[in-house]
Design an enzyme around this catalytic site. Structure first.
Site, PDB file in Angstrom:
ATOM      1  N   TYR A 188       0.848  -1.194   0.000  1.00 22.99           N
ATOM      2  CA  TYR A 188       0.000   0.000   0.000  1.00 22.99           C
ATOM      3  C   TYR A 188       0.890   1.254   0.000  1.00 22.99           C
ATOM      4  CZ  TYR A 188      -3.488  -3.532   0.864  1.00 22.99           C
ATOM      5  OH  TYR A 188      -4.279  -4.647   0.730  1.00 22.99           O
ATOM      6  N   ARG A 235       4.028  -0.941  10.772  1.00 18.64           N
ATOM      7  CA  ARG A 235       4.035  -2.313  10.244  1.00 18.64           C
ATOM      8  C   ARG A 235       4.744  -2.310   8.897  1.00 18.64           C
ATOM      9  NH1 ARG A 235      -0.564  -6.987   8.911  1.00 18.64           N
ATOM     10  NH2 ARG A 235       0.472  -8.430  10.320  1.00 18.64           N
ATOM     11  N   GLY A 321      -3.303 -13.733  12.792  1.00 20.42           N
ATOM     12  CA  GLY A 321      -4.420 -13.179  12.056  1.00 20.42           C
ATOM     13  C   GLY A 321      -5.565 -14.157  11.963  1.00 20.42           C
ATOM     14  N   ARG A 322      -5.465 -15.037  10.962  1.00 17.33           N
ATOM     15  CA  ARG A 322      -6.589 -15.911  10.649  1.00 17.33           C
ATOM     16  C   ARG A 322      -7.083 -16.716  11.850  1.00 17.33           C
ATOM     17  NH1 ARG A 322      -3.521 -17.962   5.402  1.00 17.33           N
ATOM     18  NH2 ARG A 322      -1.806 -17.216   6.720  1.00 17.33           N
TER      19      ARG A 322
HETATM   20  C1  FMN Z   1      -9.244 -11.381   6.233  1.00 15.18           C
HETATM   21  C2  FMN Z   1      -7.888 -10.729   6.314  1.00 15.18           C
HETATM   22  C3  FMN Z   1      -7.796  -9.349   6.330  1.00 15.18           C
HETATM   23  C4  FMN Z   1      -6.551  -8.712   6.459  1.00 15.18           C
HETATM   24  N1  FMN Z   1      -6.497  -7.348   6.557  1.00 15.18           N
HETATM   25  C5  FMN Z   1      -5.324  -6.733   6.855  1.00 15.18           C
HETATM   26  C6  FMN Z   1      -5.284  -5.344   7.153  1.00 15.18           C
HETATM   27  O1  FMN Z   1      -6.305  -4.633   7.178  1.00 15.18           O
HETATM   28  N2  FMN Z   1      -4.077  -4.797   7.438  1.00 15.18           N
HETATM   29  C7  FMN Z   1      -2.922  -5.547   7.440  1.00 15.18           C
HETATM   30  O2  FMN Z   1      -1.843  -5.004   7.706  1.00 15.18           O
HETATM   31  N3  FMN Z   1      -2.949  -6.877   7.180  1.00 15.18           N
HETATM   32  C8  FMN Z   1      -4.117  -7.481   6.931  1.00 15.18           C
HETATM   33  N4  FMN Z   1      -4.158  -8.839   6.746  1.00 15.18           N
HETATM   34  C9  FMN Z   1      -2.917  -9.642   6.927  1.00 15.18           C
HETATM   35  C10 FMN Z   1      -2.842 -10.169   8.371  1.00 15.18           C
HETATM   36  O3  FMN Z   1      -2.639  -9.115   9.295  1.00 15.18           O
HETATM   37  C11 FMN Z   1      -1.684 -11.181   8.516  1.00 15.18           C
HETATM   38  O4  FMN Z   1      -0.488 -10.545   8.145  1.00 15.18           O
HETATM   39  C12 FMN Z   1      -1.888 -12.424   7.652  1.00 15.18           C
HETATM   40  O5  FMN Z   1      -3.199 -12.940   7.813  1.00 15.18           O
HETATM   41  C13 FMN Z   1      -0.863 -13.515   8.027  1.00 15.18           C
HETATM   42  O6  FMN Z   1      -1.022 -13.863   9.381  1.00 15.18           O
HETATM   43  P1  FMN Z   1      -1.762 -15.250   9.806  1.00 15.18           P
HETATM   44  O7  FMN Z   1      -0.994 -16.333   9.146  1.00 15.18           O
HETATM   45  O8  FMN Z   1      -1.631 -15.299  11.299  1.00 15.18           O
HETATM   46  O9  FMN Z   1      -3.169 -15.166   9.336  1.00 15.18           O
HETATM   47  C14 FMN Z   1      -5.368  -9.485   6.572  1.00 15.18           C
HETATM   48  C15 FMN Z   1      -5.471 -10.884   6.516  1.00 15.18           C
HETATM   49  C16 FMN Z   1      -6.708 -11.511   6.414  1.00 15.18           C
HETATM   50  C17 FMN Z   1      -6.786 -13.015   6.425  1.00 15.18           C
END
Ligand code: FMN
Length: 375
Positions: A188, A235, A321-322
């Site tokens: 972004y 971040r 996250g997820r």
């Molecule tokens: C549904 C969804 C929405 C996300 N929205 C953002 C966001 O708004 N800002 C951001 O920095 N990362 C966003 N991410 C990335 C997550 O913060 C994270 O980096 C990514 O899911 C990997 O982590 P995990 O393996 O624990 O899910 C999003 C990820 C998912 C799955």
């Protein structure tokens, strides 16, 4: 105790409290920022259920909110909330109050999407450091569309965007957030200034590494001046190709960025890395402050990966996250090594209200938690 996946129940660094200079956390399980697309698409006001959604997750050491736009052109897609208007601030105040009421802490993630937007989102041509179109397609309210060529920001406009971040940070504090995380990751606007393929400028904001660092550093400086560096986090996702950014010189760029940021006592630095921890291995020695790590791979960041990030010293806390989507009480489940529920991708985003606040907390002894479950 029986070791599970190489770790014993007694060995849970993720559940230890953390005391940094600027931030104290009761545990090291951070909720990663996640866009859920449930806000009113016209007003950018968070949905009334958003307070409950985050309050359910207040057991996290820290919650980082979904990305919130700092101006209308910076909105990436449908249902993404803002932090600009009085109504948005008021709605966020209800969210922070609910989280604090449950004993939690919450930072707002301040986001400008740069070229990762579309006229179909807000009726505006997206803006970016340079007029370089992102490969691929983008989701807007009525479906997937081809990306468009963004408009290169004029030098004066860059100053206005810096100001928009600072104004949104003040609004975040007014709304009761404990701090702000600047979204400098995932291709972004902030990362678009850092990356060579998206920043082709030849003025003060492009060309040399020093020039490409200028916009991100101006944003940090302006926000820190308004709300104090201890409430500001950044971040980053060094070398991460998401949204078609290419960073061949990531090591040099991010090492220089951290050298510049060391003058502030920021709340924390949030690094998205791969499971191989390529960026963390060179960035951690350069960052004496608090570091939150998150891993980017096909699978959700796991408890064991989190434990080893803490144990190896690469991170002070780990963002998940997820796993937080379907497990609102994730730290408590980690403590018990309880079964984890899974959310289908179909509920990640969108105006739908199922798959948002209807994932229950773990009930020991309840058989239904042995598999993916949503009430
Ligand atoms: C549904 C969804 C929405 C996300 N929205 C953002 C966001 O708004 N800002 C951001 O920095 N990362 C966003 N991410 C990335 C997550 O913060 C994270 O980096 C990514 O899911 C990997 O982590 P995990 O393996 O624990 O899910 C999003 C990820 C998912 C799955």
């Amino acid at each position: 105790m029986t070791p599970v996946s190489g770790f014993s129940f007694a060995f849970m660094r993720l559940l230890e409290a953390f005391r940094g200079t600027a931030i104290q956390l009761p545990n090291r399980v951070v909720m990663a920022p996640m866009t859920r697309g449930r806000a009113d698409d016209t007003t950018g006001v968070p949905h009334p259920l958003t307070a409950e959604y985050y309050a359910q997750r207040a057991g996290a050491g820290l919650i980082v909110s979904e990305g919130v736009w700092v101006n209308r052109t910076g909105k990436s897609g449908p249902g993404i909330p803002g932090l600009v208007t009085a109504r948005q601030v008021e709605a966020w105040r209800a969210v922070t109050k609910a989280v604090h009421g449950q004993g939690g802490r919450i930072f707002a993630q301040l986001w400008h999407a740069g070229r990762v937007s579309h006229p179909g989102v807000m009726g505006r041509t997206p803006v970016a450091p340079s007029a370089v179109r992102q490969a691929g397609r983008i989701f807007v309210a009525d479906g997937w569309r081809d990306t468009v060529e963004p408009r290169a920001l004029g030098e004066g406009e860059i100053g206005e965007v810096v100001q928009d971040f600072a104004t949104a940070a003040v609004a975040a504090v007014e709304a009761g957030f404990d701090g702000v995380e600047l979204h400098g990751a995932n291709g972004y606007l902030i990362q678009e200034f850092l990356a060579q393929n998206t920043n082709r400028r030849q003025d003060r904001y492009g060309g040399s590494v020093t020039a490409r660092l200028r916009f991100p550093l101006e944003v940090v400086a302006a926000v820190a001046e308004q709300i104090g560096a201890a409430k500001v986090a950044l971040r980053i996702s060094p070398g991460n190709p998401e949204n078609d950014v290419v960073e061949d010189d990531a090591k040099e760029v991010y090492s220089r960025l951290l050298a510049e940021l060391r003058r502030y006592e920021l709340a924390y630095l949030h690094v998205i890395d791969t499971p191989e921890a390529v960026a963390l291995s060179y960035l951690r020695p350069l960052w004496p402050g608090t570091l939150i790590a998150n891993l980017r791979s096909g699978e959700p960041t796991s408890q064991d990966e989190g434990e080893s990030l803490i144990e190896s010293g690469l991170a002070d806390a780990v963002a998940f996250g997820r796993l937080f989507i379907a497990n609102p009480d994730l730290p408590a489940r980690f403590a018990l090594r309880a079964p984890l529920a899974e959310a289908g991708h179909d509920v990640y985003y969108g105006a739908r209200l199922d798959g948002y606040t209807d994932f229950p907390a773990f009930e020991p002894g309840s058989a239904k938690f042995a598999c993916s479950a949503r009430s």
